[in-house]
Structure formats: structure tokens, C-alpha cells
Motif scaffolding. Structure first.
Motif, PDB file in Angstrom:
ATOM      1  N   ASP A 218     116.666  10.587  46.855  1.00 50.11           N
ATOM      2  CA  ASP A 218     117.270  10.160  48.308  1.00 50.11           C
ATOM      3  C   ASP A 218     116.311  11.001  49.326  1.00 50.11           C
ATOM      4  O   ASP A 218     116.606  10.645  50.463  1.00 50.11           O
ATOM      5  CB  ASP A 218     118.700  10.623  48.354  1.00 50.11           C
ATOM      6  CG  ASP A 218     118.846  11.984  48.217  1.00 50.11           C
ATOM      7  OD1 ASP A 218     118.262  12.742  47.595  1.00 50.11           O
ATOM      8  OD2 ASP A 218     120.232  12.549  48.766  1.00 50.11           O
ATOM      9  N   ARG A 219     115.603  11.805  48.970  1.00 50.26           N
ATOM     10  CA  ARG A 219     114.666  12.430  49.881  1.00 50.26           C
ATOM     11  C   ARG A 219     113.331  12.468  49.351  1.00 50.26           C
ATOM     12  O   ARG A 219     112.458  13.240  49.011  1.00 50.26           O
ATOM     13  CB  ARG A 219     115.225  13.858  49.940  1.00 50.26           C
ATOM     14  CG  ARG A 219     116.380  14.183  50.939  1.00 50.26           C
ATOM     15  CD  ARG A 219     116.687  15.436  51.589  1.00 50.26           C
ATOM     16  NE  ARG A 219     116.247  16.556  50.824  1.00 50.26           N
ATOM     17  CZ  ARG A 219     117.272  17.114  49.964  1.00 50.26           C
ATOM     18  NH1 ARG A 219     118.502  16.934  49.941  1.00 50.26           N
ATOM     19  NH2 ARG A 219     116.681  18.548  49.302  1.00 50.26           N
TER      20      ARG A 219
ATOM     21  N   ASP B   6     110.420  15.002  50.043  1.00 48.47           N
ATOM     22  CA  ASP B   6     110.545  16.504  49.846  1.00 48.47           C
ATOM     23  C   ASP B   6     110.525  16.810  48.482  1.00 48.47           C
ATOM     24  O   ASP B   6     111.172  16.426  47.491  1.00 48.47           O
ATOM     25  CB  ASP B   6     112.171  16.710  49.976  1.00 48.47           C
ATOM     26  CG  ASP B   6     112.588  16.791  51.645  1.00 48.47           C
ATOM     27  OD1 ASP B   6     111.529  16.688  52.544  1.00 48.47           O
ATOM     28  OD2 ASP B   6     113.564  16.692  52.013  1.00 48.47           O
TER      29      ASP B   6
ATOM     30  N   HIS C 232     114.762  15.176  44.518  1.00 47.37           N
ATOM     31  CA  HIS C 232     115.903  14.407  45.375  1.00 47.37           C
ATOM     32  C   HIS C 232     115.262  12.903  45.354  1.00 47.37           C
ATOM     33  O   HIS C 232     114.467  12.758  46.469  1.00 47.37           O
ATOM     34  CB  HIS C 232     116.008  15.126  46.684  1.00 47.37           C
ATOM     35  CG  HIS C 232     116.728  16.505  46.427  1.00 47.37           C
ATOM     36  ND1 HIS C 232     117.753  16.979  45.618  1.00 47.37           N
ATOM     37  CD2 HIS C 232     115.823  17.837  46.556  1.00 47.37           C
ATOM     38  CE1 HIS C 232     117.686  18.414  45.661  1.00 47.37           C
ATOM     39  NE2 HIS C 232     116.604  18.838  46.406  1.00 47.37           N
TER      40      HIS C 232
END
Length: 294
Positions: free
Chosen positions: A41-42, A45, A39
Motif C-alpha cells: 500500500d506504500r 517506500d 508495503h
């Protein structure tokens, strides 16, 4: 049948995974380990995937669990090509002029220097910040006018940095060493894939197993005008006197595998040996460039 075991992790945990042989010493066929960022946008993670050719044992699952956070997820992959699947998440990287890719990605951008490196067995696919940072640093050195005729790559892993150095300085002799015999074998295979000529002469690569600078071949080749070492901070500090005694005046030493909180200690060890720090790098994994006084 083959199996994929996936565990969540942080970016730091994903970037820090060691080689499978080290983590699974009792496993005859250790898994291929791949970390990815699913991800964008993360960015913290990440996931760690372990690809097994057999049903993973409780002990093996415990090792994977310890690499990240939470309970591992196990998937049966059927008759699919598990090595290909393990490399599906390993995207090509662009570092300076270099384009590093697995066999799945062969659409090479024009104007780049491509290398095909399998994501397995040995460290140094270009994905880790230390390896990509070294590629960018070598590219900058050559563009800045660095000339080299005698190169050593200490802790070569897949051989990628030695290949890159010979691409930038094609008339140089280069020796690449690793403490791990498996890494040396992997580097030899990768040299064949990437048409890097092995041998003792100009434009050729010599591969051998060695611990640090403890090798008669390294002693015979010294002094070097370029040394590359992408290993760990502790060994880099220990190797500073040997690098100094094995280098020419004006030699550049490229050091990686160093966390930002370790950089000052590593730099001090090389300054004590008469090197000037020309570049302290940046980010969590800085690449240091040292130059021996003329």
C-alpha cells in the motif's frame, strides 16, 4: 556470524542499485544487495538490504547509507545461512511464459518456462523492470511469429535473457557477452543449474567477456537476426552503428536499461542507422524494439 544492514529508500533508489563489486571495490567479500517493497500500500517506500559475511566497516556502512535515505540499521544474523536469508525477500516473478525464481521457490506453476537464478553477484534476476520487460518482449515477439536462428545477448548479466531466447527459439545459436568476467562466470553457473547447453552449435549458448561488440567471437557469429541489450542508454546509443552492421535485414533489436526520458534519444540513434521502431514500450523503464529494414 553474518550481518544485515538495512536502509530505507525510494522505489527509484531500490531499482537503481548497482552490483556489489562496483559499489564495494575494496571489499574482498562484497555483500549481497537486495531491494524489496515491504508495503504494497506504500509503493514508493522500499528497503535496501546488504548482507555481509563480516562486521561492516564504517566505509561500508557509508556506502549503504548513500544508497537510500536515513541511517542504516544493523542486525547480527548469527549462524543462519545469510545467502538464503538474502533471497527470502526476492519473490518469484512471472513475465510472459517465464517464471523466474531463487532456489527458495521451486513450486513452478504449470505451463510456464522456469529459470532458477540466484539473487547475487550479477545483474538480471528478473526483479528489475528492465529484465522482466525484456522477458515479456521476447515472449511477444515469438508469439507474433518472429523466427530466429542467430542471437546475441549483449551485457548478459546472469544469462537469464539468453536462456529465455534459447527456450523460445531452441534451434538457434546464441552468444552472450558481458564486460564483467564475474558476470560471465555467474552466467556459466546459471546455465548449468538451468540445463542450458554450452557450445557453438544450434540450441547451444556461447559465453564470453567482451566490451560492447568488440569481440572476435561476435564478429565471427555476425550477422544476427536478434540482438538483446539490457544495459544503459549511453552505451546503447554508442552501439547503434555496430548493431546495424552486425544485423541481418529484418533483425529485431531489443533495447532496455533506458529511462522513459531517454527513450526518444535512443530511438533516434537507431532510426539514424536504418532501424524502424516497432515498439517504444511503456512505463518508467520502457523496452524498445527496433527492426532493421529488409
Amino acid at each position: 556470524m553474518s550481518f544485515r544492514v538495512t536502509v530505507g529508500c525510494t522505489r527509484a533508489q531500490g531499482e537503481a542499485i548497482a552490483g556489489a563489486d562496483e559499489l564495494f571495490p575494496a571489499t574482498a567479500n562484497p555483500p549481497v544487495l537486495v531491494a524489496d517493497e515491504p508495503h504494497a500500500d506504500r509503493p514508493d517506500d522500499w528497503l535496501i538490504h546488504a548482507y555481509f559475511e563480516h562486521v561492516p566497516s564504517a566505509d561500508e556502512l557509508s556506502v549503504v547509507r548513500g544508497l537510500g535515505s536515513g541511517e542504516p540499521r544493523i542486525e547480527e544474523l548469527g549462524e543462519a545461512d545469510w545467502v538464503t536469508m538474502s533471497q527470502a525477500g526476492v519473490q518469484p516473478i512471472r513475465s510472459g511464459r517465464f517464471y523466474v525464481h531463487t532456489p527458495m521457490y521451486r513450486n513452478v506453476p504449470p505451463g510456464t518456462i522456469p529459470f532458477e537464478i540466484d539473487a547475487s553477484l550479477a545483474f538480471g534476476t528478473g526483479q528489475h523492470a528492465t529484465t522482466s520487460g525484456c522477458l515479456e518482449t521476447l515472449d511477444r515477439l515469438e508469439r507474433g511469429g518472429k523466427r530466429s536462428s542467430n542471437i546475441a545477448d549483449i551485457g548478459t548479466g546472469t544469462g537469464l535473457l539468453a536462456f529465455a531466447a534459447l527456450a523460445l527459439w531452441p534451434g538457434a545459436r546464441c552468444i552472450a557477452t558481458d564486460i564483467d568476467q564475474v558476470a560471465v562466470a555467474v552466467a556459466r553457473d546459471n546455465a548449468a543449474i538451468n540445463r542450458v547447453k554450452l557450445g557453438h552449435g544450434a540450441g547451444e549458448l556461447l559465453l564470453t567477456a567482451a566490451e560492447g561488440m568488440d569481440s572476435p567471437l561476435l564478429s565471427a557469429r555476425a550477422p544476427f537476426d536478434l540482438i538483446i541489450a539490457n544495459i544503459l542508454a549511453g552505451p546503447l546509443i554508442d552501439l547503434a552503428p555496430q548493431f546495424a552492421s552486425s544485423s541481418t535485414a529484418g533483425c529485431h533489436v531489443v533495447l532496455a536499461g533506458v529511462l522513459d526520458i531517454q527513450a526518444d534519444q535512443v530511438a533516434a540513434a537507431y532510426e539514424a542507422q536504418g532501424f524502424s521502431i516497432r515498439d517504444r514500450g511503456f512505463g518508467e523503464w520502457p523496452v524498445l524494439v527496433c527492426e532493421r529494414a529488409a
